[in-house]
Structures are given as C-alpha cells and as structure tokens.
Design an enzyme around this catalytic site. Structure first.
Site, PDB file in Angstrom:
ATOM      1  N   ASP A   1      -2.009   6.816   5.790  1.00  0.00           N
ATOM      2  CA  ASP A   1      -0.606   5.888   5.499  1.00  0.00           C
ATOM      3  C   ASP A   1      -0.747   4.551   5.728  1.00  0.00           C
ATOM      4  OD1 ASP A   1       1.786   6.448   4.102  1.00  0.00           O
ATOM      5  OD2 ASP A   1       2.504   5.359   5.724  1.00  0.00           O
TER       6      ASP A   1
ATOM      7  N   GLY B   1      -4.405  -2.769  -4.544  1.00  0.00           N
ATOM      8  CA  GLY B   1      -3.021  -3.258  -4.176  1.00  0.00           C
ATOM      9  C   GLY B   1      -3.112  -4.589  -3.936  1.00  0.00           C
TER      10      GLY B   1
HETATM   11  P1  ITT Z   1      -1.492   8.087  -1.088  1.00  0.00           P
HETATM   12  O1  ITT Z   1      -0.054   8.336  -0.306  1.00  0.00           O
HETATM   13  O2  ITT Z   1      -1.675   9.174  -2.050  1.00  0.00           O
HETATM   14  O3  ITT Z   1      -2.706   7.949  -0.039  1.00  0.00           O
HETATM   15  P2  ITT Z   1      -0.452   5.704  -1.775  1.00  0.00           P
HETATM   16  O4  ITT Z   1      -0.975   4.442  -2.492  1.00  0.00           O
HETATM   17  O5  ITT Z   1       0.903   6.117  -2.180  1.00  0.00           O
HETATM   18  O6  ITT Z   1      -1.367   6.804  -1.847  1.00  0.00           O
HETATM   19  P3  ITT Z   1       0.613   4.766   0.701  1.00  0.00           P
HETATM   20  O7  ITT Z   1       2.099   5.386   0.640  1.00  0.00           O
HETATM   21  O8  ITT Z   1      -0.050   4.803   2.156  1.00  0.00           O
HETATM   22  O9  ITT Z   1      -0.466   5.421  -0.097  1.00  0.00           O
HETATM   23  O10 ITT Z   1       0.892   3.267   0.456  1.00  0.00           O
HETATM   24  C1  ITT Z   1      -0.165   2.378   0.635  1.00  0.00           C
HETATM   25  C2  ITT Z   1       0.014   1.020   0.010  1.00  0.00           C
HETATM   26  O11 ITT Z   1      -0.055  -0.107   0.846  1.00  0.00           O
HETATM   27  C3  ITT Z   1      -1.102   0.958  -1.350  1.00  0.00           C
HETATM   28  O12 ITT Z   1      -0.807   1.528  -2.381  1.00  0.00           O
HETATM   29  C4  ITT Z   1      -1.092  -0.616  -1.087  1.00  0.00           C
HETATM   30  O13 ITT Z   1      -0.090  -1.312  -1.944  1.00  0.00           O
HETATM   31  C5  ITT Z   1      -1.058  -1.008   0.159  1.00  0.00           C
HETATM   32  N1  ITT Z   1      -2.359  -1.114   0.821  1.00  0.00           N
HETATM   33  C6  ITT Z   1      -2.778  -0.192   1.847  1.00  0.00           C
HETATM   34  N2  ITT Z   1      -4.000  -0.667   2.154  1.00  0.00           N
HETATM   35  C7  ITT Z   1      -4.396  -1.688   1.355  1.00  0.00           C
HETATM   36  C8  ITT Z   1      -5.627  -2.360   1.451  1.00  0.00           C
HETATM   37  O14 ITT Z   1      -6.563  -2.158   1.998  1.00  0.00           O
HETATM   38  N3  ITT Z   1      -5.433  -3.232   0.336  1.00  0.00           N
HETATM   39  C9  ITT Z   1      -4.486  -3.426  -0.500  1.00  0.00           C
HETATM   40  N4  ITT Z   1      -3.473  -2.979  -0.371  1.00  0.00           N
HETATM   41  C10 ITT Z   1      -3.214  -2.074   0.547  1.00  0.00           C
END
Ligand code: ITT
Length: 200
Positions: free
Chosen positions: A71, A155
């Site tokens: 997360d 992202g």
């Molecule tokens: P899962 O829960 O299926 O793993 P998710 O994309 O919904 O996927 P999160 O709830 O953890 O995951 O949201 C993390 C968000 O934060 C991700 O969608 C990106 O928008 C941002 N994020 C996290 N790490 C990042 C990175 O390394 N580079 C750019 N954006 C990032």
C-alpha cells in the site's frame, strides 16, 4: 518458506518494480492475475499499514499461501499530506493520471520550491498462512514539479521531482528507481525478513 508467493496487487506498474526487486529471492512471484484469484478487498484502513495488512490477509485467507501486499501513496506537505492513502482514488479511481497530476500542479500554483516538499510512502505487508503478519515501510523525499516530466514509472512519477538528480522519478530507469524508491526500500527490508525466516 514456500516456493511460491502471491503478490496481492492489480497495479502493473508496481508489479514490474516488485518482480525485479524480488528476482533473486529464488521464489516464484505470482500476481493476483497469475494466481487466478478474484476477491473483493475492502481497502478501508486509515493508514498505509492498515491497508497493506488488509490486502495481504484477505488474499492469504483466500489462497492459503504466503501473500505480500503493497500500500503506497504520495504525501504533499502543502496539502496536509494529500492525496496520501487516497492516492489511487484521488479525483476518482478511473480518472487519468494526466488529469490527477495536472490538478496537483494547479493546486500548488505559485507555491515556491521550498514549500513543494512531498514524499512517496510504501508499506509492504506479509501475511503468513499460520496467521503471522509482518510489515516494512520505505519513503523517498522529493518536491512536486511544475510540469509532467518523463515516460517511465507510473501514477504520480512524472510530477515527483528529485532535486539532487535533476529529474523526475518517471525519468529514472527501472533499476535506478528501485534503488532509490519507497518501494525498493520497503521491499528490500521485507526480503531480508523473509530470508531470515527461511534460514531459521
Ligand atoms: P493495488 O491496491 O492493487 O496494489 P493500487 O494502485 O490501488 O493497486 P494503492 O491503493 O496502494 O494501490 O495506491 C497507490 C497509488 O499511489 C498508486 O495508484 C499511485 O497513484 C501512487 N503511487 C504509489 N507508488 C507510486 C510510485 O512508485 N510512483 C508513482 N505513483 C505511485
């Protein structure tokens, strides 16, 4: 330890980074898709730790194997830590990152460099079939850029600027991003934990 780990993510950008970091663990890493697992995950925690544990536990209970989950999100100091745990849902889950990124740039319009500080945070949780839970956290500090830069990563990477490298995290190679990133740090700490467990 098992010879298979499920990584409970549906985010392909994360999965690319994770596969490279865990490549030398000598264990097969399956995504949710690879494992054919479709479960409803109630991501209703208030912290990265809570959400990472919810994801890992839900999938462990559905599969009976060791499960890791990530997360993560972007905390912008000027916006009191937004979007934080809501990073994926910011302006709506299906809204493009072009729009999300431009919106954040606009909200910081006129804000000088020294007040544009931000960090990516990542918490990796491990849920073992015997019920044990472990977590590891990593962060990377940067500032919010004035425009999107770079085509790598995913992202918010195009607006996450690293002053000491003179580029955004979307302009780093996958290897370099993993070396510096929140995810790289958290996942390497978790990898050490798993290797210790295996040695016992
Ligand atoms: P899962 O829960 O299926 O793993 P998710 O994309 O919904 O996927 P999160 O709830 O953890 O995951 O949201 C993390 C968000 O934060 C991700 O969608 C990106 O928008 C941002 N994020 C996290 N790490 C990042 C990175 O390394 N580079 C750019 N954006 C990032």
């Amino acid at each position: 330890m098992t010879d298979k780990i499920i990584f409970a993510t549906g985010n392909e950008g994360k999965m690319r980074e994770i596969r490279l970091i865990l490549a030398d663990l000598g264990v097969e890493i399956l995504s949710l898709k690879d494992a054919g697992i479709e479960v409803e995950i109630q991501e209703n925690g208030k912290t990265f730790e809570e959400n990472a544990v919810i994801k890992a536990k839900t999938v462990m209970e559905a599969s009976g194997t060791l499960v890791l989950a990530d997360d993560s999100g972007l905390e912008i100091d000027y916006l009191n830590g937004e979007p934080g745990v809501y990073s994926a849902r910011y302006l709506g889950e299906d809204t493009s990152y072009r729009i999300k990124n431009q919106n954040l740039i606009d909200r910081l319009s006129g804000v000088p460099d020294e007040k544009r500080t931000a960090r990516f945070v990542c918490v990796i949780a491990a849920a073992f079939p015997d019920g044990r839970i472990r977590t590891a956290r990593g962060t990377i500090e940067g500032i919010i850029g004035y425009e999107e830069r770079g085509g790598g990563g995913f992202g918010y990477d195009p607006i996450f600027w690293l002053p000491e490298y003179g580029c955004s995290t979307a302009e780093l190679t996958l290897e370099k991003k993993n070396e510096l990133s929140h995810r790289g740090k958290a996942l390497r700490a978790m990898k050490e934990e798993l290797e210790r467990e295996r040695a016992e």
